[in-house]
Enzyme design. Structure first.
Site, mmCIF file in Angstrom:
data_model
loop_
_atom_site.group_PDB
_atom_site.id
_atom_site.type_symbol
_atom_site.label_atom_id
_atom_site.label_comp_id
_atom_site.label_asym_id
_atom_site.label_seq_id
_atom_site.Cartn_x
_atom_site.Cartn_y
_atom_site.Cartn_z
ATOM 1 N N CYS A 1 38.544 22.288 30.383
ATOM 2 C CA CYS A 1 37.286 21.817 31.042
ATOM 3 C C CYS A 1 37.412 22.324 32.586
ATOM 4 O O CYS A 1 38.578 22.739 33.120
ATOM 5 C CB CYS A 1 37.566 20.297 31.221
ATOM 6 S SG CYS A 1 37.447 19.464 29.691
ATOM 7 N N ASN B 1 38.197 15.939 34.047
ATOM 8 C CA ASN B 1 39.146 17.042 33.449
ATOM 9 C C ASN B 1 40.379 16.128 33.051
ATOM 10 O O ASN B 1 40.815 15.460 33.840
ATOM 11 C CB ASN B 1 39.644 17.984 34.049
ATOM 12 C CG ASN B 1 38.699 19.081 34.254
ATOM 13 O OD1 ASN B 1 37.322 18.979 33.745
ATOM 14 N ND2 ASN B 1 38.760 20.181 35.071
ATOM 15 N N LYS C 1 49.150 36.372 18.151
ATOM 16 C CA LYS C 1 47.903 37.140 18.372
ATOM 17 C C LYS C 1 47.015 37.346 17.263
ATOM 18 O O LYS C 1 45.968 36.800 17.071
ATOM 19 C CB LYS C 1 48.109 38.571 18.859
ATOM 20 C CG LYS C 1 48.829 38.698 20.378
ATOM 21 C CD LYS C 1 48.161 38.498 21.429
ATOM 22 C CE LYS C 1 48.042 36.941 21.934
ATOM 23 N NZ LYS C 1 49.001 36.746 22.861
ATOM 24 N N GLU D 1 45.206 33.784 16.329
ATOM 25 C CA GLU D 1 44.765 33.392 17.431
ATOM 26 C C GLU D 1 43.072 33.749 17.566
ATOM 27 O O GLU D 1 42.293 33.248 17.621
ATOM 28 C CB GLU D 1 45.347 33.725 18.601
ATOM 29 C CG GLU D 1 44.900 32.971 20.026
ATOM 30 C CD GLU D 1 45.565 33.487 21.296
ATOM 31 O OE1 GLU D 1 45.868 32.633 22.236
ATOM 32 O OE2 GLU D 1 46.639 34.293 21.235
#
Ligand code: M6R
Length: 609
Positions: free
Chosen positions: A2, A100, A486, A489
């Site tokens: 956020c 947030n 990696k 993701e």
């Protein structure tokens, strides 16, 4: 994650708010919104699911204008990503609020407010806060008093900003556990969750502290501490040129950032140049603390945790210093037994990761002899709250998947190993050898980048797969973990990393001709053992992808593809091999057509726990 932007000015601020949100986009979000008080003292609102560009389109169709406003990018925690759940949230068409963080006692507060007749339109935890604020205002409190008493009811983490049509020139804000910074203007004031959003309007900032509440208007700026007392917080001028991050010739920020590594690594190590003592790279007071270090406790999350795992090998093998590494979300809640003379080292690209920050904050009295952070962001919360600081020189990293931030962290941690090691088991010859290796590192990374075409060809085999196994031994096990992270993701292929010696204790059951196996096998003293492990895999029909030193004696054959890596000094191999694995993930993701720079569900800076 956020983002918040707010403005109290005498000019129209909708474009400033939108530009602020654009600058926070790289952090990851799923919806956006803004609210302004127009010159008739009415609230005007836009909320959209999706990108900030959707908000811009809505603004073009129906401009909402005003001199006081708040804006937000939301990364869903409570309630699905949708326009209804997007912030700002509104109470009684009077108060608008952005948030947030996570309000942990929101259910209790919701029940209380429902009983008093408040109606809820979203599934968020945030909406309770705007109604609480409204309740306080309706009871006749000022905007400042209303916020002070509202935050007294909240449990959890928050950065909040709110506006009220009855106080049309003011913005009120508060923080606990999530960052918030005031941008000081001339005859106008701003607020954001990251100063980057405000560099368009000012270079003077006040980083708010835990528990602070702030009241802004074009002409006033008052900060109050958690006890409600007025306080003066330090004003910081950030006068260096705003870093312009553009894609240039690259298709994605991730690819650009992978290719920036030779420069970033050189710049990070260059901080040692011309210094009498390496200690100086870690800030004033480092020598005093380092002299007392008997052990190191590393705490971090995600990719930064992998950097910590690599550092443990360096610290123990090269420096002879005991080192523990733990993910921050576990460390922070665990009962711990301290060891005398231990230095707490946090690692965080953003310097804002909630769990890592909490781990630093809840380190017990006398538990550590000092704290050091390795971070890429000056002025981040971790940097401001740690005694010693090593700043990596990666430059701003936009891609959610960390690349240059990770490899520069490794350079910083190797420098730490040298700084501490000279006081322990590291000989001057060894220090010289590592120094030379670090000087040569950018060149070995360039040679690895030149293998891009060959790595792209390897990537084809991963496209139809749903799973992949990454293997490594010793210091290359965390590199295998980083390679697997990696891949999952950005390509959404399930990938797991194992120490190669663990294979036959379970994961071997998964291995068949549908399971590609990536081996990080640089050719160190564990080479023969790795070769045996790979035979175990190959004889089960798996296709093998071996990243090996060109002198390690691996050759490609049917179902075994070998990527010959540059022959380089052992100590920097974890960094050099990482670059090849980054390229592999990039090419797989590219072919799968995923959003490489902003993978689904992820955020660049994880400011909630
Ligand atoms: O900013 P930090 O280094 O503290 O972030 C920690 C993790 O969230 C981060 O490394 C994450 O795992 C990366 N997206 C991985 O590429």
């Amino acid at each position: 994650m956020c983002g918040i932007v707010a403005a109290a000015a005498r000019r129209e601020v909708s474009e400033i708010l939108l530009e602020g949100l654009r600058r926070l986009e790289y952090r990851g979000y799923d919806s956006a919104g803004m609210a302004l008080i127009d010159n008739e003292r009415n609230l005007q609102l836009h909320k959209q699911q999706g990108k900030v560009s959707e908000l811009e389109k809505a603004q073009q169709l129906r401009p909402v204008l005003g001199c006081t406003g708040i804006a937000h990018t939301r990364w869903a925690t409570h309630g699905e990503p949708s326009a209804v759940n997007a912030h700002p949230h509104i109470s009684d068409q009077r108060v608008a609020l952005v948030h947030n963080g996570i309000i942990e006692n929101h259910q209790l507060l919701r029940a209380e407010l429902l009983a008093q007749g408040y109606q809820f339109s979203s599934a968020t935890d945030t909406e309770v806060v705007v109604h609480l604020l409204h309740r306080e205002l309706a009871a006749g409190r000022s905007l400042l008093e209303a916020m002070q008493s509202t935050v007294g009811r909240l449990e959890g983490a928050y950065a909040l900003a709110a506006i009220d049509t009855a106080h049309p020139e003011q913005v009120v804000a508060a923080r606990r556990g999530s960052p918030l910074v005031v941008g000081v203007g001339i005859g106008e004031n701003f607020l954001a969750s990251d100063q980057l959003a405000l560099r368009q309007v000012t270079d003077r900032f006040i980083f708010l502290e835990e528990g602070d509440v702030v009241l802004l208007s074009p002409s006033e700026l008052q900060v109050f501490d958690s006890a409600g007392a007025p306080v003066e917080r330090t004003r910081t001028s950030i006068s260096e040129a705003v870093e312009v991050v553009e894609l240039g010739a690259y298709d994605h920020y991730m690819l650009k950032e992978i290719h920036e590594q030779p420069r970033a690594l050189a710049a990070t190590f260059a901080q040692a140049a011309g210094r009498e003592q390496l200690d100086e790279c870690f800030g004033p007071g480092a020598t005093e603390v380092f002299d007392r270090v008997q052990g190191v406790q590393i705490v971090a999350c995600g990719t930064s945790f992998h950097a910590g795992m690599v550092a443990r090998y360096w610290l123990e093998e090269l420096a002879g210093i005991p080192c523990e590494v733990e993910v921050a979300s576990e460390f922070r809640y665990r009962k711990r037994v301290g060891h005398e003379g231990t230095l707490l080292v946090t690692i965080s690209q953003s310097g804002e990761t909630a769990d890592t920050l909490a781990a630093l904050r809840n380190a017990g009295e006398g538990e550590f002899i000092g704290s050091l952070v390795v971070s890429n962001v000056a002025n981040s919360s971790l940097v401001r709250e740690s005694e010693l600081v090593f700043l990596t020189q990666a430059g701003m990293e936009i891609g959610v998947a960390s690349t240059k931030a990770f490899t520069t962290q490794l350079v910083g941690l190797l420098m730490l190993t040298m700084a501490l090691g000279r006081r322990h088991a590291m000989s001057p010859e060894k220090q010289l050898e590592i120094t030379r290796a670090l000087q040569a590192l950018p060149d070995y990374v360039r040679q690895t980048l030149a293998l891009d075409g060959a790595i792209e060809r390897l990537s084809d085999a991963f496209i139809p797969r749903h799973h992949a196994l990454f293997l490594g031994r010793g210091i290359h096990y965390p590199i295998a973990m980083e390679g697997a992270l990696k891949l999952k993701e950005i390509s959404y292929i399930h990938a797991e990393a194992y120490p190669a010696g663990e294979l036959k204790h379970g994961p071997l059951a998964l291995v068949d001709n549908d399971m590609p196996v990536v081996a990080v096998a640089p050719g160190d003293e564990l080479l023969e053992k790795v070769k045996s492990n790979l035979e175990e895999v190959r004889s089960r029909g798996a296709e093998l992808f071996v990243f090996a030193d060109q002198q390690a004696g691996f050759v490609s054959e049917p179902r075994v593809k070998v990527l010959s890596m540059p022959h380089c000094p052992e100590v920097i191999k974890p960094i050099v091999y990482t670059v090849a694995l980054q390229l592999l993930s990039y090419h797989v993701a590219l072919q799968k057509g995923t959003d490489v720079d902003k993978p689904r569900n992820l955020a660049k800076s994880v400011t909630v726990e």
